[in-house]
Design an enzyme around this catalytic site. Structure first.
Site, PDB file in Angstrom:
ATOM      1  N   ARG A  49       0.850  -1.199   0.000  1.00 24.25           N
ATOM      2  CA  ARG A  49       0.000   0.000   0.000  1.00 24.25           C
ATOM      3  C   ARG A  49       0.882   1.245   0.000  1.00 24.25           C
ATOM      4  NH1 ARG A  49      -1.411   1.901   4.741  1.00 24.25           N
ATOM      5  NH2 ARG A  49      -2.160  -0.067   5.574  1.00 24.25           N
ATOM      6  N   TYR A 101     -15.681  17.652 -14.860  1.00 21.96           N
ATOM      7  CA  TYR A 101     -16.131  16.270 -14.999  1.00 21.96           C
ATOM      8  C   TYR A 101     -17.229  15.968 -13.968  1.00 21.96           C
ATOM      9  CZ  TYR A 101     -15.897  11.179 -14.732  1.00 21.96           C
ATOM     10  OH  TYR A 101     -16.215   9.850 -14.699  1.00 21.96           O
ATOM     11  N   LYS A 198      -7.850   6.753 -19.162  1.00 19.69           N
ATOM     12  CA  LYS A 198      -8.114   7.319 -20.480  1.00 19.69           C
ATOM     13  C   LYS A 198      -6.866   7.196 -21.371  1.00 19.69           C
ATOM     14  CE  LYS A 198     -11.860   8.168 -18.180  1.00 19.69           C
ATOM     15  NZ  LYS A 198     -12.190   9.439 -17.575  1.00 19.69           N
TER      16      LYS A 198
END
Ligand SMILES: *Cc1c(COP(=O)(O)O)cnc(C)c1O
Length: 388
Positions: A49, A101, A198
């Site tokens: 992590r 967005y 993206k």
């Protein structure tokens, strides 16, 4: 040899990073934990992590591409945005554009409602509104240029200069362009945010995010929070994204060529009212985009003539274009922002942001341009014969 040519940096992502076996491609380290050399003798990594070699390789590449000191890879683009919110306390103000967005808009409004920070929502293209908002001394200003879905452009350099004068930090969501087409840190921004889902990954098989800080002090603070709240990206996703990023430069070339040809075909099409694309000389942000970007990207949107019947007909008739959210992958996608990507905004907010029911968003893929043109062309023609 460390190149300053972005194409080389992207193509050579992680190559020769394996000092153990000399693997050419970056190794994937799936282990969640790492042994200590002995009592109180830590190695570079102790727990995935906090730090993971595969993720670190990707972080370094994206930080290099953006010209930042620190890169942090997060589990999603939204968690990258959430991470940046950790810089804010309850008395701090976050200034956002009214047309950001939809998911970001939802996150900011709901966190602000819980009193985690104060929120100012303005039309960043309205100089007067923006000036008044900056005068209120926000702690952080978020920019999204080009914006989603209307491809509005703001002058990043100018807003960063205004922000500096009141001591505000500027974060830019650079998802629509990628560092090869725009480098906000060079224009004065402090933080860059990506949904690596993206263009950076580009193959629609990973959901991920990145935060890049210009200076290492801010970078360390953000990395500390990323570990603390546990939103760092997985090793496997990092591996896939490293694989995707290598072809970013060539993908962008094909995206650009296809988009220019598609736009040329669509201009003046009888089924279309208006096209929003910064590459068009009549786009209000054209000159700024030309100056601050290294290309106009492959996202555009348009207003379809007619009403719901025409919108339905368009989506029913596309074959190559897939009706799906997301963008920046090799495949061409088409979406209806109002009911899809921006459904997280109440209808009043959508209207204020200029998102109409007839607005269609397109992510141009890298298929053969003749197929792309033929498909959108026939679907648009089909809308012309629909009875209302
Ligand atoms: C997709 C997107 C996000 C959110 O990213 P996820 O990876 O879907 O969580 C944020 N900003 C912009 C501009 C986006 O397009």
């Amino acid at each position: 040899m460390k190149s300053d040519k972005l194409t080389t940096v992207a193509v050579r992502a992680g190559i020769n990073s394996d000092k153990h076996h000399g693997a050419v491609v970056a190794a994937i380290h799936l282990s969640s934990t790492y042994s200590l050399k002995g009592f109180n003798k830590k190695r570079q990594y102790d727990y995935s992590r906090t730090g993971n070699p595969t993720r670190a390789t990707l972080a370094e590449v994206i930080a290099d591409l953006e010209g930042g000191s620190t890169g942090i890879i997060t589990s999603t683009g939204m968690s990258a945005i959430h991470l940046v919110c950790q810089l804010l306390s309850s008395n701090d103000t976050l200034l956002i554009p009214h047309d950001c967005y939809g998911g970001s808009y939802r996150l900011f409004t709901y966190l602000a409602e819980r009193g985690l920070f104060k929120l100012l929502i303005v039309d960043q293209n309205d100089d007067q509104q923006l000036k008044q908002a900056i005068a209120k001394k926000p702690k952080l200003i978020l920019l999204e240029s080009p914006s989603n879905p209307l491809l509005r452009i703001v002058d990043i350099k100018q807003i960063c200069a205004q922000a500096k004068s009141v001591g505000a930090l500027v974060a830019v969501d650079n998802t629509f362009l990628s560092p090869l087409l725009q480098r906000p840190l060079d224009l004065g921004a402090d933080i860059v945010i990506h949904s690596t889902t993206k263009f950076i990954n580009g193959h629609s098989d990973v959901v991920g995010g990145a935060v890049i800080a210009k200076n290492s002090e801010l970078g360390e603070k953000l990395a500390w929070w990323a570990n603390c709240i546990g939103i760092t990206g997985s090793a496997f996703d990092s591996f896939l994204t490293l694989r995707g990023i290598k072809t970013l430069p060539v993908r962008l070339k094909q995206h650009k060529e296809n988009t220019e040809q598609l736009i040329a075909f669509l201009q003046g099409h009888p089924a279309i009212d208006k096209i929003y694309y910064p590459g068009l000389t009549d786009h209000p942000g054209h000159e700024i985009a030309k100056a601050q970007q290294h290309g106009f990207g492959s996202m555009f949107s348009f207003e379809l003539k007619g009403g719901e019947a025409q919108v339905k007909a368009l989506f029913a008739n596309v074959e190559l274009f897939t009706l799906a959210q997301s963008l920046g992958g090799v495949e061409s996608l088409i979406a209806h922002p109002s009911t899809m990507t921006h459904a997280g905004m109440v209808i009043e907010a959508q209207i204020a942001a200029g998102i109409s029911q007839n607005l269609i968003r397109v992510s141009v893929g890298i298929e053969d341009i003749n197929d792309i043109v033929a498909d959108l062309g026939q679907a648009l023609n089909a809308t012309l014969t629909v009875e209302n």
